[in-house]
Design an enzyme around this catalytic site. Structure first.
Site, PDB file in Angstrom:
ATOM      1  N   THR A 175       1.035  -1.245  -0.124  1.00 26.33           N
ATOM      2  CA  THR A 175      -0.253  -0.307   0.366  1.00 26.33           C
ATOM      3  C   THR A 175       1.382   1.388  -0.188  1.00 26.33           C
ATOM      4  O   THR A 175       1.639   1.265   0.056  1.00 26.33           O
ATOM      5  CB  THR A 175      -0.790   0.127   1.251  1.00 26.33           C
ATOM      6  OG1 THR A 175      -1.571  -1.372   0.983  1.00 26.33           O
ATOM      7  CG2 THR A 175      -1.449   1.239   1.490  1.00 26.33           C
ATOM      8  N   ASP A 206      -8.744  -0.996   5.480  1.00 26.74           N
ATOM      9  CA  ASP A 206      -8.767   0.364   5.854  1.00 26.74           C
ATOM     10  C   ASP A 206      -8.722   0.797   4.945  1.00 26.74           C
ATOM     11  O   ASP A 206      -8.788   2.638   5.255  1.00 26.74           O
ATOM     12  CB  ASP A 206      -8.004   0.149   7.179  1.00 26.74           C
ATOM     13  CG  ASP A 206      -6.790   0.014   6.337  1.00 26.74           C
ATOM     14  OD1 ASP A 206      -6.217  -0.928   5.813  1.00 26.74           O
ATOM     15  OD2 ASP A 206      -5.386   0.552   6.698  1.00 26.74           O
TER      16      ASP A 206
END
Ligand code: ASP
Length: 308
Positions: A175, A206
């Site tokens: 990420t 998330d």
């Protein structure tokens, strides 16, 4: 005080120093530096924090080295489903997309959601339709193909194993994200990911969840997270840093330390986060062996690091 600041990450995790050869490290650091350069150029020209985090994240999405945009991992069906979000600290506007396919820069689609729709989070085929309407850049599956990612997926496909990109031995890590403070003191945060290798059932982590993976508020700080998404959602990690500062009066450093080293570990929350506060202080912290990261302040000096 006009302290401009930018911090970026390219994922956190169990990065073993043995597999990180000097030449490989150079390649990763160069990719991080390119993102810093793009972001800093915008920042130094008086660009808004929101523009800066978008530009910095786009550079990371365009690199095959990170699990976002071009370098996104394969899901259980051998496809790429990407999540992204951003938030503007001055008015708490936010935009996010989840499970999007064939969008070259999901972070820019998230910005369109914020600016051109009445919504905060859209997903899947609806998000793709919106991308079409907004004429954002699309790419075919081939653009997102990467032999390494494919081999990673082949190992997991047909099993119930899901892999965090960065919990692997030799791997390209996760990420990406950016946080910035602009010349007017405004803050913004952005996060983008391909999620977990072999993820099923349109799993969403998330990264596109405001408050979990991304949060920005001029009253406190801007935060972008990376790590085990399920845990970061349960910890409401990004918002918690903000809340500890605002309601408890902690410094940015103290608030980040509490979330990363006290709140997340009992929830199996391996990972880390980057944050900048309203005074331009930067904190980059993680509870695992490393996190691809970089930052630049008013002096214009680029700093990049991987391990502790
Ligand atoms: N947080 C991301 C997710 O769970 C993964 C990562 O940070 O690498 O989707």
């Amino acid at each position: 005080m006009n302290r401009i600041a930018l911090a970026i990450h390219g994922g956190a995790g169990t990065i073993s120093p043995e597999v990180m050869t000097p030449s490989r490290e150079k390649i990763y650091r160069a990719a991080l530096e390119l993102s810093l350069q793009r972001g800093y150029a915008a920042l130094a020209q008086g660009g808004s924090a929101l523009d800066v985090v978008e530009v910095a994240v786009r550079a990371l999405e365009d690199s095959p080295l990170f699990n976002a945009g071009k370098g996104s991992v394969f899901n259980a069906d051998g496809q790429h489903e990407m999540d992204a979000s951003l938030m503007n600290g001055s008015d708490l506007r936010a935009g996010a997309v989840a499970g999007v396919q064939n969008v070259k820069n999901p972070i820019s689609l998230a910005r369109r959601v914020m600016e051109k729709s009445n919504h905060v989070l859209i997903s899947g085929s609806g998000a793709f339709e919106f991308a079409h309407k907004q004429k954002v850049e699309l790419e075919d599956d081939q653009y997102f193909f990467d032999q390494f990612r494919y081999d990673q997926w082949k190992e997991a496909v047909g099993t119930d194993t899901v892999q965090l990109d960065h919990s692997d031995k030799e791997k390209k890590f996760g990420t990406v994200g950016a946080v910035a403070r602009d010349v007017n003191g405004h803050l913004a945060a952005a996060t983008s990911t391909g999620g977990m290798t072999n993820k099923k059932w349109q799993r969403i982590g998330d990264s596109p969840i405001i408050g979990a993976g991304t949060y920005a508020n001029d009253a406190s700080c801007a935060v972008s997270c990376t790590g085990h998404g399920e845990s970061f959602i349960r910890a409401v990690a990004a918002h918690d840093v903000h809340a500890l500062m605002l309601y408890k009066g902690l410094s940015l450093e103290e608030a980040v330390r509490m979330v990363v080293h006290e709140k997340l570990p009992p929830l199996d929350g391996d990972g880390g986060l980057i944050a900048v506060d309203h005074n331009g202080n930067i904190v980059l912290d993680f509870n695992c062996s490393g996190m691809y990261r970089g930052h630049v302040g008013a002096d214009g000096e680029f700093h990049t690091a991987i391990f502790r």
